[in-house]
Design a protein around this motif. Structure first.
Motif, PDB file in Angstrom:
ATOM      1  N   PRO A  48      -8.179  17.596 -18.676  1.00 54.92           N
ATOM      2  CA  PRO A  48      -7.656  17.387 -17.327  1.00 54.92           C
ATOM      3  C   PRO A  48      -6.579  16.292 -17.358  1.00 54.92           C
ATOM      4  O   PRO A  48      -6.764  15.254 -17.991  1.00 54.92           O
ATOM      5  N   VAL A  49      -5.462  16.555 -16.692  1.00 58.38           N
ATOM      6  CA  VAL A  49      -4.361  15.598 -16.639  1.00 58.38           C
ATOM      7  C   VAL A  49      -4.007  15.350 -15.181  1.00 58.38           C
ATOM      8  O   VAL A  49      -3.756  16.284 -14.419  1.00 58.38           O
ATOM      9  N   LEU A  50      -4.002  14.065 -14.813  1.00 56.70           N
ATOM     10  CA  LEU A  50      -3.703  13.628 -13.463  1.00 56.70           C
ATOM     11  C   LEU A  50      -2.210  13.330 -13.341  1.00 56.70           C
ATOM     12  O   LEU A  50      -1.675  12.537 -14.112  1.00 56.70           O
ATOM     13  N   HIS A  51      -1.560  13.971 -12.385  1.00 56.31           N
ATOM     14  CA  HIS A  51      -0.146  13.715 -12.097  1.00 56.31           C
ATOM     15  C   HIS A  51      -0.045  13.107 -10.705  1.00 56.31           C
ATOM     16  O   HIS A  51      -0.625  13.636  -9.749  1.00 56.31           O
ATOM     17  N   LEU A  52       0.662  11.998 -10.606  1.00 53.99           N
ATOM     18  CA  LEU A  52       0.869  11.310  -9.326  1.00 53.99           C
ATOM     19  C   LEU A  52       2.352  11.378  -8.999  1.00 53.99           C
ATOM     20  O   LEU A  52       3.192  11.033  -9.837  1.00 53.99           O
ATOM     21  N   ASP A  53       2.673  11.808  -7.803  1.00 53.66           N
ATOM     22  CA  ASP A  53       4.067  12.027  -7.425  1.00 53.66           C
ATOM     23  C   ASP A  53       4.658  10.832  -6.689  1.00 53.66           C
ATOM     24  O   ASP A  53       4.138  10.431  -5.644  1.00 53.66           O
ATOM     25  N   GLY A  54       5.708  10.247  -7.250  1.00 47.88           N
ATOM     26  CA  GLY A  54       6.519   9.261  -6.559  1.00 47.88           C
ATOM     27  C   GLY A  54       5.859   7.936  -6.239  1.00 47.88           C
ATOM     28  O   GLY A  54       6.155   7.337  -5.219  1.00 47.88           O
ATOM     29  N   SER A  55       5.004   7.433  -7.089  1.00 53.86           N
ATOM     30  CA  SER A  55       4.353   6.157  -6.823  1.00 53.86           C
ATOM     31  C   SER A  55       5.190   5.000  -7.353  1.00 53.86           C
ATOM     32  O   SER A  55       5.674   5.036  -8.482  1.00 53.86           O
ATOM     33  N   GLY A  56       5.328   3.949  -6.552  1.00 53.67           N
ATOM     34  CA  GLY A  56       5.988   2.732  -7.004  1.00 53.67           C
ATOM     35  C   GLY A  56       5.045   1.825  -7.774  1.00 53.67           C
ATOM     36  O   GLY A  56       5.451   0.836  -8.371  1.00 53.67           O
ATOM     37  N   LEU A  57       3.766   2.157  -7.769  1.00 52.16           N
ATOM     38  CA  LEU A  57       2.747   1.350  -8.428  1.00 52.16           C
ATOM     39  C   LEU A  57       2.733   1.569  -9.934  1.00 52.16           C
ATOM     40  O   LEU A  57       2.349   0.697 -10.694  1.00 52.16           O
ATOM     41  N   PRO A  61       0.835  -1.203   0.000  1.00 57.21           N
ATOM     42  CA  PRO A  61       0.000   0.000   0.000  1.00 57.21           C
ATOM     43  C   PRO A  61       0.871   1.255   0.000  1.00 57.21           C
ATOM     44  O   PRO A  61       2.023   1.214   0.453  1.00 57.21           O
ATOM     45  N   GLU A  62       0.319   2.342  -0.492  1.00 62.12           N
ATOM     46  CA  GLU A  62       1.055   3.604  -0.478  1.00 62.12           C
ATOM     47  C   GLU A  62       0.105   4.784  -0.512  1.00 62.12           C
ATOM     48  O   GLU A  62      -1.027   4.674  -0.967  1.00 62.12           O
ATOM     49  N   GLU A  63       0.585   5.896   0.019  1.00 63.06           N
ATOM     50  CA  GLU A  63      -0.122   7.174  -0.099  1.00 63.06           C
ATOM     51  C   GLU A  63       0.581   7.972  -1.173  1.00 63.06           C
ATOM     52  O   GLU A  63       1.810   8.092  -1.165  1.00 63.06           O
ATOM     53  N   ILE A  64      -0.209   8.517  -2.088  1.00 59.51           N
ATOM     54  CA  ILE A  64       0.353   9.194  -3.255  1.00 59.51           C
ATOM     55  C   ILE A  64      -0.215  10.611  -3.331  1.00 59.51           C
ATOM     56  O   ILE A  64      -1.427  10.809  -3.296  1.00 59.51           O
ATOM     57  N   ARG A  65       0.669  11.579  -3.444  1.00 57.38           N
ATOM     58  CA  ARG A  65       0.247  12.965  -3.683  1.00 57.38           C
ATOM     59  C   ARG A  65      -0.142  13.079  -5.153  1.00 57.38           C
ATOM     60  O   ARG A  65       0.483  12.481  -6.021  1.00 57.38           O
ATOM     61  N   TYR A  66      -1.182  13.843  -5.426  1.00 57.88           N
ATOM     62  CA  TYR A  66      -1.599  14.028  -6.807  1.00 57.88           C
ATOM     63  C   TYR A  66      -2.043  15.469  -7.042  1.00 57.88           C
ATOM     64  O   TYR A  66      -2.322  16.216  -6.114  1.00 57.88           O
ATOM     65  N   ARG A  67      -2.094  15.802  -8.319  1.00 62.54           N
ATOM     66  CA  ARG A  67      -2.646  17.085  -8.740  1.00 62.54           C
ATOM     67  C   ARG A  67      -3.283  16.872 -10.115  1.00 62.54           C
ATOM     68  O   ARG A  67      -2.870  15.990 -10.871  1.00 62.54           O
ATOM     69  N   ILE A  68      -4.288  17.666 -10.397  1.00 64.16           N
ATOM     70  CA  ILE A  68      -4.954  17.609 -11.695  1.00 64.16           C
ATOM     71  C   ILE A  68      -4.850  18.990 -12.320  1.00 64.16           C
ATOM     72  O   ILE A  68      -5.219  19.985 -11.702  1.00 64.16           O
ATOM     73  N   GLU A  69      -4.290  19.019 -13.524  1.00 58.63           N
ATOM     74  CA  GLU A  69      -4.075  20.282 -14.230  1.00 58.63           C
ATOM     75  C   GLU A  69      -4.701  20.203 -15.612  1.00 58.63           C
ATOM     76  O   GLU A  69      -4.771  19.129 -16.205  1.00 58.63           O
ATOM     77  N   SER A  70      -5.126  21.312 -16.141  1.00 62.54           N
ATOM     78  CA  SER A  70      -5.626  21.388 -17.503  1.00 62.54           C
ATOM     79  C   SER A  70      -4.423  21.579 -18.428  1.00 62.54           C
ATOM     80  O   SER A  70      -3.639  22.510 -18.247  1.00 62.54           O
ATOM     81  N   GLU A  71      -4.283  20.666 -19.394  1.00 65.51           N
ATOM     82  CA  GLU A  71      -3.115  20.708 -20.282  1.00 65.51           C
ATOM     83  C   GLU A  71      -3.534  20.488 -21.727  1.00 65.51           C
ATOM     84  O   GLU A  71      -4.527  19.815 -21.997  1.00 65.51           O
ATOM     85  N   SER A  72      -2.722  21.000 -22.632  1.00 64.38           N
ATOM     86  CA  SER A  72      -2.917  20.763 -24.065  1.00 64.38           C
ATOM     87  C   SER A  72      -2.221  19.473 -24.455  1.00 64.38           C
ATOM     88  O   SER A  72      -1.181  19.128 -23.894  1.00 64.38           O
ATOM     89  N   ARG A  73      -2.804  18.787 -25.409  1.00 66.91           N
ATOM     90  CA  ARG A  73      -2.198  17.586 -25.990  1.00 66.91           C
ATOM     91  C   ARG A  73      -2.232  17.756 -27.501  1.00 66.91           C
ATOM     92  O   ARG A  73      -3.175  18.338 -28.051  1.00 66.91           O
ATOM     93  N   PRO A  74      -1.215  17.247 -28.219  1.00 67.45           N
ATOM     94  CA  PRO A  74      -1.088  17.523 -29.656  1.00 67.45           C
ATOM     95  C   PRO A  74      -2.291  17.165 -30.517  1.00 67.45           C
ATOM     96  O   PRO A  74      -2.571  17.860 -31.485  1.00 67.45           O
ATOM     97  N   LEU A  75      -3.017  16.102 -30.195  1.00 72.10           N
ATOM     98  CA  LEU A  75      -4.112  15.663 -31.053  1.00 72.10           C
ATOM     99  C   LEU A  75      -5.488  16.138 -30.594  1.00 72.10           C
ATOM    100  O   LEU A  75      -6.498  15.741 -31.163  1.00 72.10           O
ATOM    101  N   LEU A  76      -5.527  16.981 -29.575  1.00 66.28           N
ATOM    102  CA  LEU A  76      -6.806  17.458 -29.058  1.00 66.28           C
ATOM    103  C   LEU A  76      -6.983  18.941 -29.349  1.00 66.28           C
ATOM    104  O   LEU A  76      -6.026  19.716 -29.287  1.00 66.28           O
ATOM    105  N   ASP A  77      -8.204  19.340 -29.637  1.00 66.58           N
ATOM    106  CA  ASP A  77      -8.496  20.736 -29.955  1.00 66.58           C
ATOM    107  C   ASP A  77      -8.552  21.640 -28.731  1.00 66.58           C
ATOM    108  O   ASP A  77      -8.412  22.847 -28.848  1.00 66.58           O
TER     109      ASP A  77
END
Length: 137
Positions: free
Chosen positions: A101-110, A81-97
């Protein structure tokens, strides 16, 4: 952020050209989830229970892990088991107009990648539950 901000299907490949592999992270509203590292004819799965413990922190408790190759399942060692810090940011992606929302998880071994997971579906589909184990068992 509420518990519901994590609920959904997330993919590293969202908005990018396919690389023939992807990592899917799924949080179901009933407190179970999965991470799948998928390649053609081969997938690694970890099934887990999850809960938010603090703002922007999720506790993940794996209960099953396996490899699926050509529809055959082989049990693997269950990660701790682990506790994971996360953040969700709005980001551009090359194939999307528009930004996604993009989920970032910090330092997970999973997780295999350190990349952000773009939201695919805000309501996860039941067919995305593990083909090997019922939810929560």
């Amino acid at each position: 952020m509420s518990r519901s901000d994590l609920v959904g299907e997330w993919s590293v490949e969202t908005g990018y050209y396919s690389s023939m592999e992807d990592e899917f992270l799924i949080f179901f509203p009933d407190g179970v989830g999965s991470v799948e590292y998928a390649r053609p004819f081969l997938s690694d799965w970890v099934l887990f229970r999850w809960s938010r413990t603090r703002p922007n922190t999720v506790r993940v408790e794996p209960y099953a892990a396996f490899t699926e190759e050509d529809h055959e399942f082989v049990a693997q060692k269950i990660p701790p088991p682990e506790e994971i810090r996360y953040r969700i940011e709005s980001e551009s992606r090359p194939l999307l107009d528009s930004p996604v929302p993009v989920l970032h998880l910090d330092g997970s071994g999973l997780l295999r990648t350190g990349a952000g997971y773009g939201l695919v579906f805000a309501e996860p589909r039941d067919e995305m539950r593990s083909p090997c184990a019922p939810a929560g068992e």
